[in-house]
Design a protein around this motif. Structure first.
Motif, short mmCIF file in Angstrom:
data_model
loop_
_atom_site.label_atom_id
_atom_site.label_comp_id
_atom_site.label_asym_id
_atom_site.label_seq_id
_atom_site.Cartn_x
_atom_site.Cartn_y
_atom_site.Cartn_z
N GLN A 1 -8.48 17.89 13.19
CA GLN A 1 -8.81 16.42 12.43
C GLN A 1 -7.99 16.48 11.02
OE1 GLN A 1 -13.10 15.94 11.66
NE2 GLN A 1 -13.40 16.45 13.92
N VAL A 2 -7.32 17.65 10.86
CA VAL A 2 -6.58 17.56 9.56
C VAL A 2 -5.43 16.53 9.75
CG1 VAL A 2 -4.83 18.83 8.18
CG2 VAL A 2 -6.90 19.94 9.21
N GLU A 3 -4.76 16.54 10.96
CA GLU A 3 -4.01 15.30 11.16
C GLU A 3 -4.29 13.89 10.80
OE1 GLU A 3 -0.46 14.33 14.49
OE2 GLU A 3 -1.81 15.86 14.91
N LEU A 4 -5.45 13.47 11.31
CA LEU A 4 -6.08 12.34 11.12
C LEU A 4 -6.24 12.05 9.73
CD1 LEU A 4 -7.30 9.73 12.08
CD2 LEU A 4 -9.30 10.98 12.43
N ALA A 5 -6.88 12.95 8.91
CA ALA A 5 -7.05 12.80 7.43
C ALA A 5 -5.78 12.84 6.86
CB ALA A 5 -7.90 14.13 6.95
N LEU A 6 -4.85 13.40 7.13
CA LEU A 6 -3.35 13.43 6.62
C LEU A 6 -2.87 12.16 6.68
CD1 LEU A 6 -1.17 14.75 4.87
CD2 LEU A 6 -0.36 15.68 6.99
N ASN A 7 -3.00 11.34 7.94
CA ASN A 7 -2.24 10.30 8.19
C ASN A 7 -3.02 9.15 7.33
OD1 ASN A 7 -0.41 11.21 10.23
ND2 ASN A 7 -1.84 10.82 11.93
N LEU A 8 -4.08 9.06 7.32
CA LEU A 8 -4.81 8.13 6.38
C LEU A 8 -4.16 8.45 5.05
CD1 LEU A 8 -8.60 8.60 7.74
CD2 LEU A 8 -6.95 6.54 8.01
N THR A 9 -4.15 9.69 4.39
CA THR A 9 -3.65 9.77 3.18
C THR A 9 -2.07 9.30 2.92
OG1 THR A 9 -4.96 11.78 2.80
CG2 THR A 9 -3.27 11.69 1.47
N LEU A 10 -1.34 9.49 4.22
CA LEU A 10 0.12 9.16 4.06
C LEU A 10 0.08 7.66 3.83
CD1 LEU A 10 1.64 11.57 6.28
CD2 LEU A 10 1.63 11.75 3.66
N THR A 11 -0.65 7.03 4.80
CA THR A 11 -0.70 5.64 4.93
C THR A 11 -1.19 5.14 3.60
OG1 THR A 11 -1.52 5.62 7.13
CG2 THR A 11 -1.83 3.47 6.12
N ALA A 12 -1.98 5.51 2.82
CA ALA A 12 -2.53 5.10 1.43
C ALA A 12 -1.28 5.17 0.59
CB ALA A 12 -3.61 5.84 0.91
N ASN A 13 -0.47 6.08 0.63
CA ASN A 13 0.86 6.49 -0.33
C ASN A 13 2.00 5.70 0.19
OD1 ASN A 13 -0.60 8.47 -1.78
ND2 ASN A 13 0.28 10.08 -0.23
N MET A 14 1.86 4.88 1.33
CA MET A 14 3.13 4.06 1.44
C MET A 14 3.25 2.89 0.37
SD MET A 14 3.22 3.30 5.40
CE MET A 14 3.08 4.31 6.80
N GLU A 15 2.25 2.52 -0.12
CA GLU A 15 2.36 1.53 -1.11
C GLU A 15 3.10 2.05 -2.22
OE1 GLU A 15 -1.61 -0.04 -2.33
OE2 GLU A 15 -2.26 -0.51 -0.36
N ALA A 16 2.99 3.25 -2.71
CA ALA A 16 3.60 3.77 -3.84
C ALA A 16 5.21 3.89 -3.62
CB ALA A 16 3.20 5.23 -4.02
N LEU A 17 5.56 3.99 -2.23
CA LEU A 17 6.94 4.13 -1.96
C LEU A 17 7.41 2.84 -1.80
CD1 LEU A 17 7.18 6.44 1.27
CD2 LEU A 17 7.84 6.80 -1.27
N GLN A 18 6.62 1.54 -1.73
CA GLN A 18 7.22 0.16 -1.53
C GLN A 18 6.89 -0.39 -2.63
OE1 GLN A 18 4.79 -1.47 1.63
NE2 GLN A 18 5.71 -0.05 3.41
N SER A 19 6.44 0.24 -3.78
CA SER A 19 6.40 -0.37 -5.19
C SER A 19 7.70 -0.84 -5.81
CB SER A 19 5.58 0.37 -6.16
OG SER A 19 5.40 -0.20 -7.34
N THR A 20 7.87 -2.04 -6.29
CA THR A 20 9.24 -2.24 -6.84
C THR A 20 9.13 -2.61 -8.51
OG1 THR A 20 8.52 -4.69 -6.32
CG2 THR A 20 9.89 -3.49 -4.93
N THR A 21 7.80 -2.35 -8.74
CA THR A 21 7.45 -2.38 -10.34
C THR A 21 7.82 -1.38 -11.37
OG1 THR A 21 5.54 -1.48 -10.14
CG2 THR A 21 5.35 -3.93 -9.69
N GLY A 22 8.12 -0.38 -10.78
CA GLY A 22 8.69 0.76 -11.61
C GLY A 22 7.51 1.74 -11.87
N ALA A 23 6.50 1.23 -11.75
CA ALA A 23 5.24 2.15 -11.89
C ALA A 23 5.04 3.51 -11.16
CB ALA A 23 4.01 1.51 -11.80
N GLU A 24 5.75 3.48 -10.08
CA GLU A 24 5.95 4.55 -9.20
C GLU A 24 7.33 5.34 -8.85
OE1 GLU A 24 3.12 5.70 -7.92
OE2 GLU A 24 1.64 3.98 -8.17
N LYS A 25 7.97 4.92 -10.14
CA LYS A 25 9.45 5.45 -10.15
C LYS A 25 9.58 7.02 -10.11
CE LYS A 25 13.73 5.26 -12.42
NZ LYS A 25 14.25 4.78 -13.46
#
Length: 236
Positions: A106-130
């Motif tokens: 179940q670690v993989e499932l939990a990690l996938n959920l976390t990584l999915t949530a972190n995608m927004e940080a990679l896609q951010s163009t505001t500079g807040a997540e630079k």
């Protein structure tokens, strides 16, 4: 009546003295990290982990003290307290190890959920997540991977920024390497970093479980020593 075995008595003392020293080291280092971390604004989650280590170090010190004094003074009360405390720790360790093994899938499932949530940080163009984006790009280069789950797509519009080297395959012949693939006219690393993170996590989990069970074996020896000494004192 049979006397108390000197071998068992002093083996118990040495075992618990080392136990006490380990607890002292854990406690001392944890307090140092706690104090310096608080001054430097350490994350609250990390501070919680340090606080847990402080508690663990304190408990180990107390148990080591009880074991040492119980052995030297031949105190049944101290030995019994040591036995009960160590038994509880062993039960918790073994339970944690078993749960870790059972729920490893179940670690993989939990990690996938976390990584999915972190995608927004990679896609951010505001500079807040630079800062996060720069750190992750370094991780990509070091581990020859790209994105979190879906490769370059996880970077969104940031991937096509001018002079962007996101996910860029830095091998000499990227076209002939299995590590690289062509995407939007550029050679990038093929493997998503989520796979790398999962492997690291699973490897570390296996190490932690191994250490946990290894310590449990040593602690069981402590239980045997303490109960043997307790029984010898009782028959004395």
């Amino acid at each position: 009546m049979a006397g108390v075995s000197s071998c068992i008595k002093y083996s118990m003392f040495v075992f618990n003295f080392l136990f006490w020293v380990c607890g002292s080291i854990i406690l001392g280092v944890s307090i140092w990290i706690r104090v310096s971390g608080a001054q430097q604004g350490m994350d609250s989650g990390m501070l919680a982990g340090v606080n847990l280590l402080i508690a663990v170090g304190s408990i180990i010190m107390v148990l080591g003290f009880l074991g040492c004094c119980g052995a030297v003074r031949e105190s049944r009360c101290m030995l019994m307290l040591f036995f009960i405390g160590l038994l509880l720790i062993v039960i918790l360790q073994v339970t944690g190890g078993i749960l870790g093994a059972v729920y490893k899938s179940q670690v993989e499932l939990a990690l996938n959920l976390t990584l999915t949530a972190n995608m927004e940080a990679l896609q951010s163009t505001t500079g807040a997540e630079k800062e996060y984006q720069e750190t992750f790009q370094k991780f990509e280069r070091e581990n020859q991977c790209c994105g979190l789950l879906n490769g370059a797509e996880d970077w969104g519009k940031n991937f096509n920024k001018p002079a962007s080297k996101i996910c860029e395959c830095e091998l000499e012949n990227p076209s002939s390497s299995d590590l690289c693939t062509k995407y939007q006219g550029r050679y990038i690393y093929k493997k998503p970093c989520g796979e790398v993170i999962m492997k690291i996590l699973k490897d570390n989990l296996a190490i932690i479980m191994g250490i946990s069970f290894g310590l449990a074996v040593i602690e069981i020896l402590g239980l045997v020593f303490s109960m043997t000494l307790y029984c010898q004192i009782r028959r004395k």
